[in-house]
Write an enzyme that holds these catalytic residues in place. Structure first.
Site, PDB file in Angstrom:
ATOM      1  NE  ARG A  36       0.788 -12.366 -36.908  1.00  0.00           N
ATOM      2  CZ  ARG A  36       0.199 -13.542 -37.095  1.00  0.00           C
ATOM      3  NH1 ARG A  36      -0.154 -13.895 -38.301  1.00  0.00           N
ATOM      4  NH2 ARG A  36      -0.022 -14.345 -36.073  1.00  0.00           N
ATOM      5  CE  LYS A  89       8.705 -27.747 -29.184  1.00  0.00           C
ATOM      6  NZ  LYS A  89       7.561 -28.052 -28.617  1.00  0.00           N
ATOM      7  CG  ASP A 167       3.994 -28.042 -30.113  1.00  0.00           C
ATOM      8  OD1 ASP A 167       4.847 -27.441 -30.777  1.00  0.00           O
ATOM      9  OD2 ASP A 167       3.677 -27.694 -28.948  1.00  0.00           O
TER      10      ASP A 167
HETATM   11  P1  NAP Z   1       2.117 -18.899 -29.624  1.00  0.00           P
HETATM   12  O1  NAP Z   1       2.132 -18.128 -28.362  1.00  0.00           O
HETATM   13  O2  NAP Z   1       0.805 -19.396 -30.124  1.00  0.00           O
HETATM   14  O3  NAP Z   1       2.766 -18.119 -30.843  1.00  0.00           O
HETATM   15  C1  NAP Z   1       3.915 -17.332 -30.747  1.00  0.00           C
HETATM   16  C2  NAP Z   1       3.722 -16.033 -31.494  1.00  0.00           C
HETATM   17  O4  NAP Z   1       3.949 -16.245 -32.881  1.00  0.00           O
HETATM   18  C3  NAP Z   1       2.306 -15.510 -31.400  1.00  0.00           C
HETATM   19  O5  NAP Z   1       2.157 -14.717 -30.266  1.00  0.00           O
HETATM   20  C4  NAP Z   1       2.126 -14.741 -32.687  1.00  0.00           C
HETATM   21  O6  NAP Z   1       2.436 -13.388 -32.484  1.00  0.00           O
HETATM   22  C5  NAP Z   1       3.098 -15.399 -33.614  1.00  0.00           C
HETATM   23  N1  NAP Z   1       2.344 -16.236 -34.567  1.00  0.00           N
HETATM   24  C6  NAP Z   1       1.411 -17.164 -34.307  1.00  0.00           C
HETATM   25  N2  NAP Z   1       0.972 -17.739 -35.452  1.00  0.00           N
HETATM   26  C7  NAP Z   1       1.644 -17.143 -36.429  1.00  0.00           C
HETATM   27  C8  NAP Z   1       1.621 -17.270 -37.825  1.00  0.00           C
HETATM   28  N3  NAP Z   1       0.846 -18.168 -38.443  1.00  0.00           N
HETATM   29  N4  NAP Z   1       2.423 -16.479 -38.540  1.00  0.00           N
HETATM   30  C9  NAP Z   1       3.238 -15.578 -37.927  1.00  0.00           C
HETATM   31  N5  NAP Z   1       3.295 -15.410 -36.596  1.00  0.00           N
HETATM   32  C10 NAP Z   1       2.498 -16.194 -35.866  1.00  0.00           C
HETATM   33  O7  NAP Z   1       3.092 -20.146 -29.548  1.00  0.00           O
HETATM   34  P2  NAP Z   1       4.167 -20.576 -28.456  1.00  0.00           P
HETATM   35  O8  NAP Z   1       3.528 -21.467 -27.463  1.00  0.00           O
HETATM   36  O9  NAP Z   1       4.930 -19.399 -27.981  1.00  0.00           O
HETATM   37  O10 NAP Z   1       5.064 -21.524 -29.381  1.00  0.00           O
HETATM   38  C11 NAP Z   1       5.935 -21.005 -30.375  1.00  0.00           C
HETATM   39  C12 NAP Z   1       7.010 -22.051 -30.643  1.00  0.00           C
HETATM   40  O11 NAP Z   1       7.678 -22.333 -29.418  1.00  0.00           O
HETATM   41  C13 NAP Z   1       6.457 -23.399 -31.136  1.00  0.00           C
HETATM   42  O12 NAP Z   1       7.296 -23.948 -32.102  1.00  0.00           O
HETATM   43  C14 NAP Z   1       6.446 -24.281 -29.881  1.00  0.00           C
HETATM   44  O13 NAP Z   1       6.601 -25.656 -30.175  1.00  0.00           O
HETATM   45  C15 NAP Z   1       7.650 -23.730 -29.139  1.00  0.00           C
HETATM   46  N6  NAP Z   1       7.578 -23.956 -27.687  1.00  0.00           N
HETATM   47  C16 NAP Z   1       6.452 -23.648 -26.994  1.00  0.00           C
HETATM   48  C17 NAP Z   1       6.392 -23.948 -25.621  1.00  0.00           C
HETATM   49  C18 NAP Z   1       5.183 -23.599 -24.783  1.00  0.00           C
HETATM   50  O14 NAP Z   1       5.153 -23.972 -23.596  1.00  0.00           O
HETATM   51  N7  NAP Z   1       4.182 -22.900 -25.289  1.00  0.00           N
HETATM   52  C19 NAP Z   1       7.470 -24.542 -24.984  1.00  0.00           C
HETATM   53  C20 NAP Z   1       8.624 -24.794 -25.715  1.00  0.00           C
HETATM   54  C21 NAP Z   1       8.649 -24.492 -27.060  1.00  0.00           C
HETATM   55  P3  NAP Z   1       1.646 -12.246 -33.275  1.00  0.00           P
HETATM   56  O15 NAP Z   1       0.243 -12.729 -33.535  1.00  0.00           O
HETATM   57  O16 NAP Z   1       1.727 -11.069 -32.376  1.00  0.00           O
HETATM   58  O17 NAP Z   1       2.418 -12.075 -34.549  1.00  0.00           O
END
Ligand code: NAP
Length: 307
Positions: A36, A89, A167
């Site tokens: 978004r 995941k 998480d």
């Molecule tokens: P994030 O940066 O907070 O979110 C990823 C993207 O998803 C955001 O930039 C946002 O993009 C979109 N988003 C967020 N909330 C949303 C919603 N309610 N509806 C639709 N889009 C939404 O999260 P992340 O850390 O990358 O984690 C995403 C997934 O990867 C999770 O399941 C997490 O467990 C996994 N993961 C994360 C890590 C880590 O180190 N962070 C490591 C391994 C796995 P827009 O706002 O631009 O749409």
């Protein structure tokens, strides 16, 4: 030939891991993104997957990096469009939605890959192989980190479905269920919730292994200083310590040599192989244990959490 891939949710993990791993893998070509608010230089950007699939007619694969509560509709949309799908995941916010996606992929004869990146950590295969013939007596999982450092400003982790401390801790459970040579089940759980949040900040779990082992998980999101992501396994023939999230292994204190630590390159290799072989890989064991913890965990409340 490269398969055209769309990446959904351009946030932390997409930028840190997915985009570099895709750039290094000739089996895939990143041709479009949806987010978004964000985009990737040189890649066509859309704000939603429906518009992307309408405009980009030859997308073969979709990789979803959004938080779990935002995953199901897009995964279903991609499968209905005939795309192979890889899920970050945890694979969903509920078990039943992932069962539904699995059935749809099966029906359409396309790949669904519920990825568990920690299972691809460097030392996990060596730990699994070493434990395969041992009698496991006791396991201690310590998964402790500072949420303010590792997840700054990510409010979705505090919303129902965002799993809170699970998480990161589900990564430990994904490793545990990979390396344990027999089944385990939850016997007790205590979940600690900040009084102003919907998900827990800490958890204490105990499991029993089907062969009599005792397993304890101590998960804490308010750890100060360096994180601790360790699993210690006592067996009838020595002690294995998997540390640094599965990157390192020591047996009776002696480090074991392992391959390179390349979780996400390895995940995309696995996705490519699954697509090539016409198979899916959907293991819900880690999410099942977390669901069990929410189902039977005693609840405690602690002071409000603010960033
Ligand atoms: P994030 O940066 O907070 O979110 C990823 C993207 O998803 C955001 O930039 C946002 O993009 C979109 N988003 C967020 N909330 C949303 C919603 N309610 N509806 C639709 N889009 C939404 O999260 P992340 O850390 O990358 O984690 C995403 C997934 O990867 C999770 O399941 C997490 O467990 C996994 N993961 C994360 C890590 C880590 O180190 N962070 C490591 C391994 C796995 P827009 O706002 O631009 O749409």
């Amino acid at each position: 030939m490269s398969r055209k891939l769309a990446l959904v949710g351009i946030g932390k993990i997409a930028r840190d891991q997915h985009i570099p791993a895709l750039a290094a893998n000739p089996d895939f070509k990143l041709v479009a993104t949806t987010s978004r608010n964000a985009s990737v230089a040189g890649v066509t950007a859309y704000t939603d997957l429906a518009s992307l699939l309408k405009s980009e007619r030859n997308i073969e694969c979709v990789s979803l990096c959004t938080p779990p509560m935002a995953r199901y509709d897009d995964a279903r949309r991609a499968l209905l469009a005939g795309c192979h799908v890889m899920l970050e995941k945890p694979p969903g916010a509920t078990l039943s939605e992932v069962h539904d996606l699995e059935a749809l992929a099966d029906q359409k004869n396309i790949t669904l890959f519920a990825s568990w990146h920690s299972r691809h950590a460097a030392a996990v295969p060596a730990a699994r192989d070493w434990l395969a013939e041992k009698t496991i007596v006791q396991v201690l999982i310590e998964w402790k980190e500072d949420v303010r450092y590792w997840h700054p400003g990510q409010d979705w982790i505090w919303q129902a479905g965002g799993l809170g401390v699970f998480d990161p801790s589900i990564n430990a459970l994904s490793i545990l269920t990979e390396i344990m040579p027999h089944a385990i089940h939850l016997t007790d759980a205590v979940l600690t919730f900040p009084e102003n949040r919907e998900t827990p900040v800490a958890a204490f779990l105990t499991f029993r292994g089907s062969h009599g082992s005792d397993i304890t998980g101590v998960f804490n999101w308010l750890e100060q200083g360096p994180p601790k992501w360790d699993i210690t396994v006592k067996t009838n023939a020595g002690v294995a310590v998997l540390s640094e999230g599965g990157a390192k292994l020591a047996i009776d204190g002696v480090p074991v040599k392992t391959g390179p630590h390349e979780e996400y390159p390895s995940l995309y290799k696995r996705f490519s192989t699954l697509v090539h072989d016409g198979k899916s890989d959907v293991d819900l064991a880690p999410l099942t244990h977390v669901a069990d913890a929410f189902m039977m965990g005693k609840r405690e409340f602690t002071e409000a959490f603010e960033w």
